[in-house]
Design a protein around this motif. Structure first.
Motif, PDB file in Angstrom:
ATOM      1  N   ARG A 224       0.819  -1.221   0.000  1.00  0.00           N
ATOM      2  CA  ARG A 224       0.000   0.000   0.000  1.00  0.00           C
ATOM      3  C   ARG A 224       0.850   1.267   0.000  1.00  0.00           C
ATOM      4  N   LEU A 225       2.142   1.135   0.318  1.00  0.00           N
ATOM      5  CA  LEU A 225       3.000   2.304   0.483  1.00  0.00           C
ATOM      6  C   LEU A 225       3.869   2.593  -0.731  1.00  0.00           C
ATOM      7  N   ALA A 226       3.673   1.887  -1.822  1.00  0.00           N
ATOM      8  CA  ALA A 226       4.381   2.151  -3.079  1.00  0.00           C
ATOM      9  C   ALA A 226       5.890   2.101  -2.916  1.00  0.00           C
ATOM     10  N   PHE A 227       6.400   1.138  -2.118  1.00  0.00           N
ATOM     11  CA  PHE A 227       7.838   0.972  -2.007  1.00  0.00           C
ATOM     12  C   PHE A 227       8.397   0.467  -3.330  1.00  0.00           C
ATOM     13  N   ARG A 228       9.555   0.955  -3.708  1.00  0.00           N
ATOM     14  CA  ARG A 228      10.219   0.461  -4.915  1.00  0.00           C
ATOM     15  C   ARG A 228      10.935  -0.850  -4.654  1.00  0.00           C
ATOM     16  N   TRP A 229      11.432  -1.034  -3.432  1.00  0.00           N
ATOM     17  CA  TRP A 229      12.172  -2.245  -3.065  1.00  0.00           C
ATOM     18  C   TRP A 229      11.572  -2.836  -1.794  1.00  0.00           C
ATOM     19  N   PRO A 230      11.399  -4.158  -1.728  1.00  0.00           N
ATOM     20  CA  PRO A 230      10.876  -4.789  -0.510  1.00  0.00           C
ATOM     21  C   PRO A 230      11.990  -5.042   0.505  1.00  0.00           C
ATOM     22  N   GLY A 231      12.691  -3.993   0.886  1.00  0.00           N
ATOM     23  CA  GLY A 231      13.814  -4.133   1.797  1.00  0.00           C
ATOM     24  C   GLY A 231      15.051  -4.663   1.091  1.00  0.00           C
ATOM     25  N   PHE A 232      16.090  -4.938   1.883  1.00  0.00           N
ATOM     26  CA  PHE A 232      17.386  -5.338   1.326  1.00  0.00           C
ATOM     27  C   PHE A 232      17.983  -6.443   2.185  1.00  0.00           C
ATOM     28  N   THR A 233      18.670  -7.370   1.538  1.00  0.00           N
ATOM     29  CA  THR A 233      19.480  -8.344   2.257  1.00  0.00           C
ATOM     30  C   THR A 233      20.848  -7.727   2.539  1.00  0.00           C
ATOM     31  N   ASP A 234      21.585  -8.353   3.457  1.00  0.00           N
ATOM     32  CA  ASP A 234      22.947  -7.884   3.733  1.00  0.00           C
ATOM     33  C   ASP A 234      23.817  -7.983   2.489  1.00  0.00           C
ATOM     34  N   ALA A 235      23.645  -9.058   1.715  1.00  0.00           N
ATOM     35  CA  ALA A 235      24.466  -9.240   0.515  1.00  0.00           C
ATOM     36  C   ALA A 235      24.182  -8.151  -0.507  1.00  0.00           C
ATOM     37  N   HIS A 236      22.908  -7.827  -0.692  1.00  0.00           N
ATOM     38  CA  HIS A 236      22.526  -6.782  -1.639  1.00  0.00           C
ATOM     39  C   HIS A 236      23.110  -5.429  -1.212  1.00  0.00           C
ATOM     40  N   MET A 237      22.959  -5.092   0.081  1.00  0.00           N
ATOM     41  CA  MET A 237      23.464  -3.810   0.551  1.00  0.00           C
ATOM     42  C   MET A 237      24.984  -3.753   0.485  1.00  0.00           C
ATOM     43  N   ALA A 238      25.651  -4.850   0.799  1.00  0.00           N
ATOM     44  CA  ALA A 238      27.116  -4.867   0.716  1.00  0.00           C
ATOM     45  C   ALA A 238      27.572  -4.633  -0.719  1.00  0.00           C
ATOM     46  N   ALA A 239      26.878  -5.234  -1.680  1.00  0.00           N
ATOM     47  CA  ALA A 239      27.244  -5.030  -3.074  1.00  0.00           C
ATOM     48  C   ALA A 239      27.045  -3.578  -3.488  1.00  0.00           C
ATOM     49  N   LEU A 240      25.964  -2.972  -3.015  1.00  0.00           N
ATOM     50  CA  LEU A 240      25.696  -1.570  -3.346  1.00  0.00           C
ATOM     51  C   LEU A 240      26.751  -0.638  -2.759  1.00  0.00           C
ATOM     52  N   THR A 241      27.095  -0.835  -1.497  1.00  0.00           N
ATOM     53  CA  THR A 241      28.043   0.070  -0.856  1.00  0.00           C
ATOM     54  C   THR A 241      29.451  -0.130  -1.418  1.00  0.00           C
ATOM     55  N   ARG A 242      29.819  -1.362  -1.722  1.00  0.00           N
ATOM     56  CA  ARG A 242      31.135  -1.586  -2.331  1.00  0.00           C
ATOM     57  C   ARG A 242      31.208  -0.984  -3.717  1.00  0.00           C
ATOM     58  N   ALA A 243      30.108  -1.061  -4.464  1.00  0.00           N
ATOM     59  CA  ALA A 243      30.083  -0.458  -5.793  1.00  0.00           C
ATOM     60  C   ALA A 243      30.253   1.057  -5.716  1.00  0.00           C
ATOM     61  N   ALA A 244      29.852   1.649  -4.596  1.00  0.00           N
ATOM     62  CA  ALA A 244      30.033   3.088  -4.393  1.00  0.00           C
ATOM     63  C   ALA A 244      31.437   3.430  -3.908  1.00  0.00           C
ATOM     64  N   GLY A 245      32.284   2.414  -3.731  1.00  0.00           N
ATOM     65  CA  GLY A 245      33.649   2.647  -3.307  1.00  0.00           C
ATOM     66  C   GLY A 245      33.842   2.699  -1.813  1.00  0.00           C
ATOM     67  N   LEU A 246      32.893   2.169  -1.048  1.00  0.00           N
ATOM     68  CA  LEU A 246      32.955   2.226   0.407  1.00  0.00           C
ATOM     69  C   LEU A 246      33.319   0.865   0.996  1.00  0.00           C
ATOM     70  N   GLN A 247      33.875   0.922   2.194  1.00  0.00           N
ATOM     71  CA  GLN A 247      34.226  -0.293   2.919  1.00  0.00           C
ATOM     72  C   GLN A 247      33.072  -0.658   3.848  1.00  0.00           C
ATOM     73  N   THR A 248      32.599  -1.875   3.739  1.00  0.00           N
ATOM     74  CA  THR A 248      31.440  -2.291   4.528  1.00  0.00           C
ATOM     75  C   THR A 248      31.848  -2.711   5.936  1.00  0.00           C
ATOM     76  N   ALA A 249      30.876  -2.707   6.838  1.00  0.00           N
ATOM     77  CA  ALA A 249      31.058  -3.149   8.214  1.00  0.00           C
ATOM     78  C   ALA A 249      29.835  -3.965   8.600  1.00  0.00           C
ATOM     79  N   PRO A 250      29.924  -4.753   9.683  1.00  0.00           N
ATOM     80  CA  PRO A 250      28.779  -5.592  10.070  1.00  0.00           C
ATOM     81  C   PRO A 250      27.521  -4.774  10.340  1.00  0.00           C
ATOM     82  N   ALA A 251      26.379  -5.322   9.946  1.00  0.00           N
ATOM     83  CA  ALA A 251      25.095  -4.653  10.131  1.00  0.00           C
ATOM     84  C   ALA A 251      24.542  -4.931  11.525  1.00  0.00           C
ATOM     85  N   LEU A 252      23.649  -4.052  11.956  1.00  0.00           N
ATOM     86  CA  LEU A 252      22.883  -4.258  13.180  1.00  0.00           C
ATOM     87  C   LEU A 252      21.431  -4.519  12.813  1.00  0.00           C
TER      88      LEU A 252
END
Length: 235
Positions: A176-204
């Motif tokens: 009902r809220l017109a989200f573009r993405w149904p949330g993110f997995t850790d693997a998906h977010m790690a790939a996104l942040t690394r692609a931006a040139g950033l170093q990842t750290a453990p999630a909470l």
């Protein structure tokens, strides 16, 4: 025209923002709560626990300069104001910025400001901020990789990014809220942040009606050019 035509890409991004903003403004909780509205409370998520988790990821003492992308009603600026020297919140919505300005018109918040801006093309110079936060923003983004690339660009060497968003969930839960993405997995977010040139750290993780996760990342002293990542949108 090809799918990657710049005009079509820009139109898709704008359409996603319009849909997200319509859903936000149309929500009963927004109309009822005004400047106290935020999406986490609208989703019945543990906003206070998430805020405490965010604070736990930040270094002690003065953090420096803060940029809050998609600031909404400015709640994070208010929360982090005692820990930063300068804070700027940006949002595409005039309605949200009006509420944020009302929230920030309090003693002790004169070093906090908001302005209208496109998160895909921030009107800010390179390497200007010590901390960048994306709080419940990326699930609305047509192109999360580009948002993260912009966030990384404005981070100082050694600067910190924190993404706060929903863990991957059943899309029916938020349809009902017109989200573009149904949330993110850790693997998906790690790939996104690394692609931006950033170093990842453990999630909470913060449990709730829907799990919320906080993904921290750092910009190294040597900042590589962002790489375009081809990601499985279902992962």
């Amino acid at each position: 025209l090809p799918d990657d035509d710049p005009v079509l890409v820009a139109d898709r991004r704008h359409a996603a923002r319009v849909l997200a903003e319509r859903a936000r403004i149309a929500s009963e909780s927004f109309r009822r709560s005004g400047s106290d509205w935020d999406e986490m409370r609208a989703l019945d998520l543990p906003a206070t626990a998430v805020e405490q988790a965010l604070l736990s990821l930040l270094p002690e003492g003065d953090i420096g300069r803060l940029l809050d992308i998609g600031t909404g009603t400015g709640r994070l600026l208010e929360l982090l104001a005692p820990r930063v020297s300068i804070a700027l919140g940006v949002d595409a919505s005039r309605a949200m910025l009006a509420l944020a300005r009302a929230r920030l018109a309090k003693p002790g918040l004169t070093h906090c400001a908001v302005r209208q801006a496109d998160m895909y093309r921030l009107p800010l110079g390179d390497a200007g901020y010590d901390l960048v936060v994306l709080h419940m923003v990326l699930h609305h983004a047509e192109d999360p990789a580009s948002v993260l690339a912009e966030a990384a660009r404005v981070l100082k060497p050694g600067g910190r990014l924190v993404v706060v968003d929903l863990a991957a969930h059943d899309p029916a839960a938020t349809a009902r809220l017109a989200f573009r993405w149904p949330g993110f997995t850790d693997a998906h977010m790690a790939a996104l942040t690394r692609a931006a040139g950033l170093q990842t750290a453990p999630a909470l993780a913060v449990p709730g009606t829907l799990e919320t996760r906080l993904w921290p990342a750092l910009r190294g002293a040597a900042f590589p050019a962002p790489q375009v990542a081809l990601l499985d949108t279902q992962s």
